[in-house]
Design a protein around this motif. Structure first.
Motif, PDB file in Angstrom:
ATOM      1  N   GLU A 335     -66.989  38.993  27.581  1.00 45.06           N
ATOM      2  CA  GLU A 335     -67.299  38.755  26.171  1.00 45.06           C
ATOM      3  C   GLU A 335     -67.053  37.298  25.812  1.00 45.06           C
ATOM      4  O   GLU A 335     -67.867  36.663  25.130  1.00 45.06           O
ATOM      5  CB  GLU A 335     -66.433  39.676  25.299  1.00 45.06           C
ATOM      6  CG  GLU A 335     -66.695  39.540  23.814  1.00 45.06           C
ATOM      7  CD  GLU A 335     -65.796  40.447  22.976  1.00 45.06           C
ATOM      8  OE1 GLU A 335     -65.788  40.302  21.742  1.00 45.06           O
ATOM      9  OE2 GLU A 335     -65.085  41.294  23.557  1.00 45.06           O
ATOM     10  N   GLU A 336     -65.942  36.738  26.308  1.00 45.28           N
ATOM     11  CA  GLU A 336     -65.621  35.340  26.032  1.00 45.28           C
ATOM     12  C   GLU A 336     -66.611  34.409  26.727  1.00 45.28           C
ATOM     13  O   GLU A 336     -67.094  33.430  26.129  1.00 45.28           O
ATOM     14  CB  GLU A 336     -64.198  35.039  26.509  1.00 45.28           C
ATOM     15  CG  GLU A 336     -63.756  33.606  26.247  1.00 45.28           C
ATOM     16  CD  GLU A 336     -62.293  33.388  26.610  1.00 45.28           C
ATOM     17  OE1 GLU A 336     -61.427  33.431  25.706  1.00 45.28           O
ATOM     18  OE2 GLU A 336     -62.011  33.169  27.818  1.00 45.28           O
ATOM     19  N   LEU A 337     -66.956  34.700  27.971  1.00 43.79           N
ATOM     20  CA  LEU A 337     -67.880  33.863  28.730  1.00 43.79           C
ATOM     21  C   LEU A 337     -69.261  33.828  28.085  1.00 43.79           C
ATOM     22  O   LEU A 337     -69.880  32.768  27.936  1.00 43.79           O
ATOM     23  CB  LEU A 337     -67.985  34.365  30.172  1.00 43.79           C
ATOM     24  CG  LEU A 337     -66.711  34.309  31.018  1.00 43.79           C
ATOM     25  CD1 LEU A 337     -66.915  35.042  32.332  1.00 43.79           C
ATOM     26  CD2 LEU A 337     -66.299  32.867  31.276  1.00 43.79           C
ATOM     27  N   VAL A 340     -69.378  31.776  24.802  1.00 42.18           N
ATOM     28  CA  VAL A 340     -69.334  30.323  24.968  1.00 42.18           C
ATOM     29  C   VAL A 340     -70.641  29.777  25.536  1.00 42.18           C
ATOM     30  O   VAL A 340     -71.134  28.724  25.116  1.00 42.18           O
ATOM     31  CB  VAL A 340     -68.143  29.914  25.870  1.00 42.18           C
ATOM     32  CG1 VAL A 340     -68.218  28.434  26.236  1.00 42.18           C
ATOM     33  CG2 VAL A 340     -66.817  30.217  25.169  1.00 42.18           C
ATOM     34  N   THR A 341     -71.239  30.509  26.478  1.00 45.19           N
ATOM     35  CA  THR A 341     -72.434  29.987  27.168  1.00 45.19           C
ATOM     36  C   THR A 341     -73.736  30.517  26.606  1.00 45.19           C
ATOM     37  O   THR A 341     -74.802  29.975  26.915  1.00 45.19           O
ATOM     38  CB  THR A 341     -72.390  30.353  28.653  1.00 45.19           C
ATOM     39  OG1 THR A 341     -72.480  31.795  28.779  1.00 45.19           O
ATOM     40  CG2 THR A 341     -71.107  29.866  29.309  1.00 45.19           C
ATOM     41  N   ILE A 464     -67.790  33.345  38.771  1.00 44.80           N
ATOM     42  CA  ILE A 464     -67.906  34.534  39.621  1.00 44.80           C
ATOM     43  C   ILE A 464     -68.190  35.768  38.774  1.00 44.80           C
ATOM     44  O   ILE A 464     -69.015  36.617  39.127  1.00 44.80           O
ATOM     45  CB  ILE A 464     -66.622  34.727  40.461  1.00 44.80           C
ATOM     46  CG1 ILE A 464     -66.676  33.821  41.698  1.00 44.80           C
ATOM     47  CG2 ILE A 464     -66.441  36.181  40.884  1.00 44.80           C
ATOM     48  CD1 ILE A 464     -65.421  33.860  42.539  1.00 44.80           C
ATOM     49  N   PHE A 465     -67.521  35.861  37.629  1.00 46.39           N
ATOM     50  CA  PHE A 465     -67.718  37.035  36.771  1.00 46.39           C
ATOM     51  C   PHE A 465     -68.797  36.826  35.722  1.00 46.39           C
ATOM     52  O   PHE A 465     -69.345  37.796  35.191  1.00 46.39           O
ATOM     53  CB  PHE A 465     -66.392  37.430  36.123  1.00 46.39           C
ATOM     54  CG  PHE A 465     -65.415  37.996  37.105  1.00 46.39           C
ATOM     55  CD1 PHE A 465     -65.599  39.274  37.617  1.00 46.39           C
ATOM     56  CD2 PHE A 465     -64.344  37.248  37.554  1.00 46.39           C
ATOM     57  CE1 PHE A 465     -64.716  39.802  38.552  1.00 46.39           C
ATOM     58  CE2 PHE A 465     -63.456  37.758  38.489  1.00 46.39           C
ATOM     59  CZ  PHE A 465     -63.643  39.047  38.995  1.00 46.39           C
ATOM     60  N   HIS A 466     -69.129  35.578  35.435  1.00 42.48           N
ATOM     61  CA  HIS A 466     -70.225  35.294  34.516  1.00 42.48           C
ATOM     62  C   HIS A 466     -71.571  35.502  35.214  1.00 42.48           C
ATOM     63  O   HIS A 466     -72.517  36.031  34.613  1.00 42.48           O
ATOM     64  CB  HIS A 466     -70.112  33.845  34.026  1.00 42.48           C
ATOM     65  CG  HIS A 466     -71.149  33.455  33.016  1.00 42.48           C
ATOM     66  ND1 HIS A 466     -71.439  34.217  31.901  1.00 42.48           N
ATOM     67  CD2 HIS A 466     -71.969  32.372  32.959  1.00 42.48           C
ATOM     68  CE1 HIS A 466     -72.389  33.619  31.194  1.00 42.48           C
ATOM     69  NE2 HIS A 466     -72.736  32.504  31.817  1.00 42.48           N
ATOM     70  N   GLY A 467     -71.651  35.107  36.480  1.00 45.74           N
ATOM     71  CA  GLY A 467     -72.927  35.137  37.183  1.00 45.74           C
ATOM     72  C   GLY A 467     -73.245  36.436  37.903  1.00 45.74           C
ATOM     73  O   GLY A 467     -74.402  36.662  38.282  1.00 45.74           O
ATOM     74  N   PHE A 468     -72.234  37.302  38.080  1.00 48.73           N
ATOM     75  CA  PHE A 468     -72.462  38.494  38.899  1.00 48.73           C
ATOM     76  C   PHE A 468     -71.730  39.721  38.356  1.00 48.73           C
ATOM     77  O   PHE A 468     -70.623  39.620  37.819  1.00 48.73           O
ATOM     78  CB  PHE A 468     -71.978  38.251  40.339  1.00 48.73           C
ATOM     79  CG  PHE A 468     -72.666  37.102  41.020  1.00 48.73           C
ATOM     80  CD1 PHE A 468     -73.872  37.284  41.686  1.00 48.73           C
ATOM     81  CD2 PHE A 468     -72.107  35.829  40.990  1.00 48.73           C
ATOM     82  CE1 PHE A 468     -74.508  36.220  42.308  1.00 48.73           C
ATOM     83  CE2 PHE A 468     -72.733  34.756  41.611  1.00 48.73           C
ATOM     84  CZ  PHE A 468     -73.944  34.956  42.269  1.00 48.73           C
TER      85      PHE A 468
END
Length: 511
Positions: A335-337, A340-341, A464-468
């Motif tokens: 949720e935070e990632l 922000v992006t 790692i957790f944002h992209g996958f």
């Protein structure tokens, strides 16, 4: 003759009286409490395969400052924040040295590196170089493009393995090694296979790093029972010597290549990496007493390579294990990632101030899984009194950060992974100011490169957790993820995690 005997008798009587008088006048030293040592072995028999846990259990009986005997050597262990502050701050100047262990002699260029160098002129000079030349914010910022390039290469490599099981640790180690080596040596000097321009393969270099971390964390009997040193009963010194030759060949090759490029550039030479900076400083050094010579340059490059590669990768690995074991933590992080992006780009270093939950995860990981559960040992340069106890010159000091991180006085539910604890109340720093959390140590011997390490750890975990999305192999549950420790100078999970990546961002971002 009789006169001579009388004189001798009076002299003997005077010596006895002086000895007794001195004993009466001299106050009895007060040593910290601790278990009774055995002859010869001391308390070595009470240390298991995970010494920090053995010492933690002993401290529950004897207190947060405890004295033991490792063979014939005296060791004092601190297991509370209060005692850590006493040793690392209040008495830092007296206790800032290192014990002369075999690992420092054989695997750290005869105590020339930052890790094992004794406190003195050489160490002070090396630390000044680190802080004023290598780890300034300006220089770290100048290398950000390298970290970004290697990060994208790492993420693209994971994307190529989508829907296939991967040993994530191997990818992380390759990425951290590539990032650190480009900053320090510009070129990598290793590849997937040995070539004319690389002495070792990536897998061989990782094995060398792993072996170094193990050998620098072991209890080598010869260090603590000196008369057994010549026998090398455990074979550790033999392994250290073999490893030294491998690293020396690597560093000789890399430094010679840098020297050749420097000579080729002549007056137009501009340092392009940290090794170049060290070589330039060595050439310009006119100090006759503590000169930065070629052996010193190799030692400092050596410490940079090993410290930067292993510590970043190990912290990231522990964080991944904990996040995957706690789905609610992963949901809050995502949720935070995404906030922000916007879900349309990768996380970058300048995003960190907007990511307090990511920072809380890293702090909580460092609390439960400190890089060094026992900080690299300190060594008393002279007698001192700490918290009312007499510490003799030559005493080895151990700070049990693993025990501090699980102390219920400082932490509610200390065995639980709860990043939220760092978002409530007083902010706790990782820089060594708060002695309840010491991932990088504190005082004079604090890790000088921790800012670089944190930058790599933050972006790695985030992306790692944002992209996958990550799927466990069939039949494996979240609670099956290994949390058993493998001991060394740094402590990593015993069983690496095999896991399946699934892309969750627009495809063009992985190219």
């Amino acid at each position: 003759m009789e006169t001579s005997l009388i004189v001798l008798a009076l002299a003997w009587l005077g010596a006895v009286i002086a000895f007794i008088s001195n004993k009466i006048r001299k106050p009895k030293k007060k040593s910290p409490p601790g278990p009774k040592p055995w002859p010869i072995l001391g308390n070595l028999h009470q240390l298991g395969s995970l010494p920090h846990i053995s010492l933690h259990l002993l401290a529950e009986k004897y207190g947060d400052i405890m004295q033991l005997k490792y063979g014939s050597r005296t060791v004092v262990v601190a297991t509370s924040a209060k005692m850590a502050e006493e040793f690392l701050k209040t008495h830092d100047g007296v206790l800032a040295s290192r014990p002369p262990l075999a690992s420092g002699k054989y695997t750290d260029y005869n105590f020339k590196g930052m890790i094992w160098a004794p406190y003195g002129p050489h160490w002070k000079k090396a630390r000044k170089v680190y802080l004023t030349e290598l780890f300034t914010l300006k220089r770290l910022d100048s290398f950000e493009y390298i970290r970004a390039e290697e990060r994208l290469r790492f993420l693209s490599g994971l994307y190529a393995q989508c829907e296939n099981p991967v040993v994530l640790k191997n990818h992380i180690k390759r990425y951290t090694l590539s990032s650190i080596s480009r900053v320090i040596l510009r070129d990598k000097y290793f590849s997937d296979h040995k070539t004319n321009t690389s002495l070792v393969s990536i897998s061989e270099f990782h094995e060398m790093i792993d072996e170094w971390m193990v050998l620098n964390g072991v209890l080598n009997i010869g260090d603590w029972i000196p008369w057994l040193r010549m026998f090398d009963l455990q074979g550790y010194v033999k392994r250290m010597k073999v490893l030294r030759k491998k690293f020396d060949a690597f560093h000789d090759y890399a430094i010679a290549d840098h020297m050749a490029q420097k000579d080729l550039a002549g007056k137009n030479f501009v340092p392009k990496d940290m090794a170049d900076v060290l070589l330039q400083l060595s050439e310009d050094d006119t100090d006759p007493d503590v000169k930065l010579n070629m052996e010193s340059v190799k030692a400092l490059v050596h410490d940079l390579m090993l410290g930067g590669t292993d510590t970043s990768g190990t912290t990231t690995e522990w964080a991944i294990h904990e996040i995957l074991r706690h789905p609610h933590v992963l949901a809050k992080l995502r949720e935070e990632l995404d906030k922000v992006t916007g879900g349309e780009r990768w996380v970058e270093e300048n995003d960190f101030p907007q990511m307090p939950y990511l920072e809380a995860i890293i702090k909580e990981t460092s609390r439960l899984h400190p890089l060094s559960p026992l900080l690299a040992p300190h060594f008393a340069l002279e007698d001192c009194n700490v918290a009312g106890y007499d510490i003799a010159k030559g005493t080895t000091i151990l700070i049990n950060t693993w025990s501090i991180g699980r102390n219920p006085i400082y932490w509610d539910n200390p065995d639980e992974f709860m990043p939220e604890r760092f978002l409530q109340g007083k902010e706790i720093s990782m820089s060594g100011k708060d002695f309840t959390l010491l991932p990088f140590g504190a005082g004079r011997r604090k890790c000088p490169g921790y800012i670089l390490g944190l930058r790599i750890v933050r972006t790695t975990i985030a992306n790692i957790f944002h992209g996958f999305n990550w799927k466990l192999p069939k039949g494996m549950k979240h609670e099956d993820i290994c949390m058993v420790e493998r001991y060394g100078l740094t402590t990593c999970p015993e069983v690496p995690l095999t896991i399946i990546p699934e892309a969750r961002l627009p495809i063009h971002l992985y190219k």
